[in-house]
Write a protein that holds these residues in place. Structure first.
Motif, mmCIF file in Angstrom:
data_model
loop_
_atom_site.group_PDB
_atom_site.id
_atom_site.type_symbol
_atom_site.label_atom_id
_atom_site.label_comp_id
_atom_site.label_asym_id
_atom_site.label_seq_id
_atom_site.Cartn_x
_atom_site.Cartn_y
_atom_site.Cartn_z
ATOM 1 N N LYS A 106 -4.258 -65.756 -68.988
ATOM 2 C CA LYS A 106 -3.171 -65.686 -69.972
ATOM 3 C C LYS A 106 -3.251 -66.794 -71.021
ATOM 4 O O LYS A 106 -2.636 -66.685 -72.072
ATOM 5 C CB LYS A 106 -1.814 -65.721 -69.269
ATOM 6 N N TRP A 107 -4.007 -67.863 -70.755
ATOM 7 C CA TRP A 107 -4.106 -68.972 -71.702
ATOM 8 C C TRP A 107 -5.373 -68.923 -72.552
ATOM 9 O O TRP A 107 -5.631 -69.824 -73.334
ATOM 10 C CB TRP A 107 -4.032 -70.309 -70.956
ATOM 11 N N LEU A 108 -6.180 -67.874 -72.404
ATOM 12 C CA LEU A 108 -7.412 -67.783 -73.188
ATOM 13 C C LEU A 108 -7.102 -67.350 -74.616
ATOM 14 O O LEU A 108 -6.543 -66.278 -74.846
ATOM 15 C CB LEU A 108 -8.396 -66.802 -72.548
ATOM 16 N N ILE A 109 -7.491 -68.181 -75.561
ATOM 17 C CA ILE A 109 -7.300 -67.904 -76.979
ATOM 18 C C ILE A 109 -8.649 -68.125 -77.657
ATOM 19 O O ILE A 109 -9.293 -69.164 -77.451
ATOM 20 C CB ILE A 109 -6.232 -68.832 -77.583
ATOM 21 N N GLU A 110 -9.063 -67.150 -78.432
ATOM 22 C CA GLU A 110 -10.363 -67.245 -79.094
ATOM 23 C C GLU A 110 -10.469 -68.522 -79.916
ATOM 24 O O GLU A 110 -9.522 -68.942 -80.562
ATOM 25 C CB GLU A 110 -10.586 -66.020 -79.983
ATOM 26 N N GLN A 111 -11.638 -69.148 -79.827
ATOM 27 C CA GLN A 111 -12.008 -70.366 -80.539
ATOM 28 C C GLN A 111 -11.371 -71.633 -79.971
ATOM 29 O O GLN A 111 -11.572 -72.711 -80.517
ATOM 30 C CB GLN A 111 -11.719 -70.259 -82.046
ATOM 31 N N ASN A 112 -10.617 -71.540 -78.865
ATOM 32 C CA ASN A 112 -10.090 -72.733 -78.206
ATOM 33 C C ASN A 112 -11.119 -73.264 -77.218
ATOM 34 O O ASN A 112 -11.945 -72.522 -76.695
ATOM 35 C CB ASN A 112 -8.785 -72.429 -77.463
ATOM 36 N N SER A 113 -11.028 -74.556 -76.938
ATOM 37 C CA SER A 113 -11.944 -75.220 -76.023
ATOM 38 C C SER A 113 -11.352 -75.238 -74.607
ATOM 39 O O SER A 113 -10.150 -75.447 -74.438
ATOM 40 C CB SER A 113 -12.169 -76.655 -76.517
ATOM 41 N N TYR A 114 -12.216 -75.038 -73.591
ATOM 42 C CA TYR A 114 -11.796 -75.003 -72.193
ATOM 43 C C TYR A 114 -12.763 -75.819 -71.353
ATOM 44 O O TYR A 114 -13.955 -75.869 -71.639
ATOM 45 C CB TYR A 114 -11.741 -73.560 -71.679
ATOM 46 N N LEU A 115 -12.232 -76.442 -70.298
ATOM 47 C CA LEU A 115 -13.066 -77.188 -69.361
ATOM 48 C C LEU A 115 -13.585 -76.200 -68.319
ATOM 49 O O LEU A 115 -12.800 -75.561 -67.609
ATOM 50 C CB LEU A 115 -12.258 -78.297 -68.678
ATOM 51 N N VAL A 116 -14.887 -76.064 -68.243
ATOM 52 C CA VAL A 116 -15.523 -75.114 -67.337
ATOM 53 C C VAL A 116 -16.282 -75.902 -66.270
ATOM 54 O O VAL A 116 -17.035 -76.816 -66.588
ATOM 55 C CB VAL A 116 -16.477 -74.165 -68.108
ATOM 56 N N THR A 117 -16.052 -75.538 -65.016
ATOM 57 C CA THR A 117 -16.688 -76.223 -63.891
ATOM 58 C C THR A 117 -17.808 -75.346 -63.342
ATOM 59 O O THR A 117 -17.592 -74.177 -63.039
ATOM 60 C CB THR A 117 -15.657 -76.521 -62.780
ATOM 61 N N LEU A 118 -19.007 -75.938 -63.238
ATOM 62 C CA LEU A 118 -20.171 -75.240 -62.699
ATOM 63 C C LEU A 118 -20.588 -75.881 -61.382
ATOM 64 O O LEU A 118 -20.597 -77.103 -61.257
ATOM 65 C CB LEU A 118 -21.349 -75.314 -63.674
ATOM 66 N N TRP A 119 -20.917 -75.043 -60.408
ATOM 67 C CA TRP A 119 -21.471 -75.500 -59.136
ATOM 68 C C TRP A 119 -22.822 -74.824 -58.988
ATOM 69 O O TRP A 119 -22.919 -73.608 -59.015
ATOM 70 C CB TRP A 119 -20.544 -75.126 -57.989
ATOM 71 N N ASN A 120 -23.867 -75.620 -58.886
ATOM 72 C CA ASN A 120 -25.243 -75.108 -58.839
ATOM 73 C C ASN A 120 -25.499 -74.159 -60.014
ATOM 74 O O ASN A 120 -26.027 -73.068 -59.843
ATOM 75 C CB ASN A 120 -25.522 -74.415 -57.503
ATOM 76 N N ASN A 121 -25.060 -74.549 -61.205
ATOM 77 C CA ASN A 121 -25.222 -73.803 -62.466
ATOM 78 C C ASN A 121 -24.500 -72.462 -62.493
ATOM 79 O O ASN A 121 -24.835 -71.588 -63.277
ATOM 80 C CB ASN A 121 -26.700 -73.617 -62.805
#
Length: 190
Positions: A106-121
Motif C-alpha cells: 500500500k505504500w509503493l509509489i512510483e519513483q519513490n526510494s525504498y530500503l530493500v533487504t537481500l539475503w544471499n542476493n
C-alpha cells in the motif's frame, strides 16, 4: 559464512535454524550459581516474527553471520505479477513477488526510494521510509455544526488508504503520513 566470535550484539544479523534473524535485544545474565547465559529477542527477517531465545554464553560461536545487504532502490512499476525496482547507482533492476511485499504494498509509489533487504542476493523484504508524502483525493464534507466535539475527519489518500486528518485539510492537499502506523503527521505547504 563467518561465525560470531563476540557476544550477542544488538543489530547483528545471524543465521539461526537455517534462516536469517536480527538480534533486537540481548541481556547477559550471570546467576549466583551455574553457567552464565544470554536472553535474546530475535526478529525473523523472512516473516517479521519475534522469537525469545536463551543461549549459553558459549553458544555464540555456533551462530553464523547472515549474508544480509540493505540497498536503496527506486520503485518503477508492476505488471500484476512482479513489482520492479531499480538501483539508481548502476541501473540494475530487481523483480519482487507480491508475497514479499505484504503490508508494504500500500505504500509503493512510483519513483519513490525504498530500503530493500537481500539475503544471499535474494530480496526478502522491502521497507518504505518512515514518512511519505501523499495527496488527499477525497475527504468528508462537513456541514455547519458537524465540527462540534470533533477535531478530525476521514480523508482518502492517493494510494486509497483512509486516515484521520485535521478539519482544515481539503482535497488536493499534500500531507506527510507515518507509514509505521498510517497516521497523519502534517500538511506540506506547496
Amino acid at each position: 559464512m563467518k561465525s560470531i566470535n563476540s557476544n550477542f550484539k544488538i543489530g547483528l544479523k545471524v543465521i539461526f535454524e537455517g534462516e536469517p534473524y536480527l538480534i533486537e535485544s540481548s541481556e547477559f545474565i550471570k546467576p549466583g550459581k551455574g553457567q552464565a547465559f544470554v536472553r535474546v529477542k530475535l526478529r525473523r527477517l523472512l516473516t517479521g516474527q519475534l522469537l525469545d531465545k536463551t543461549f549459553k554464553v558459549t553458544d555464540s560461536s555456533s551462530l553464523e553471520l547472515a549474508d544480509i545487504v540493505d540497498i536503496d532502490l527506486i520503485y518503477l512499476y508492476n505488471d500484476g505479477h512482479f513489482w520492479y525496482f531499480m538501483n539508481k547507482k548502476n541501473f540494475d533492476q530487481f523483480l519482487v513477488e507480491k508475497k514479499i511485499l505484504k503490508n508494504e504494498l500500500k505504500w509503493l509509489i512510483e519513483q519513490n526510494s525504498y530500503l530493500v533487504t537481500l539475503w544471499n542476493n535474494k530480496i526478502i523484504s522491502v521497507s518504505p521510509s518512515n514518512f511519505i508524502k501523499l495527496k488527499i483525493i477525497d475527504t468528508e464534507q462537513l456541514k455547519k455544526g458537524d465540527i462540534f466535539g470533533s477535531s478530525e475527519k476521514i480523508a482518502v489518500l492517493e494510494n486509497g488508504i483512509k486516515i484521520k486528518v485535521p478539519l482544515f485539510i481539503s482535497i488536493g492537499d499534500l500531507v506527510k503520513v507515518d507509514t509505521r502506523n498510517s497516521k497523519y503527521v502534517s500538511r506540506i505547504k506547496k
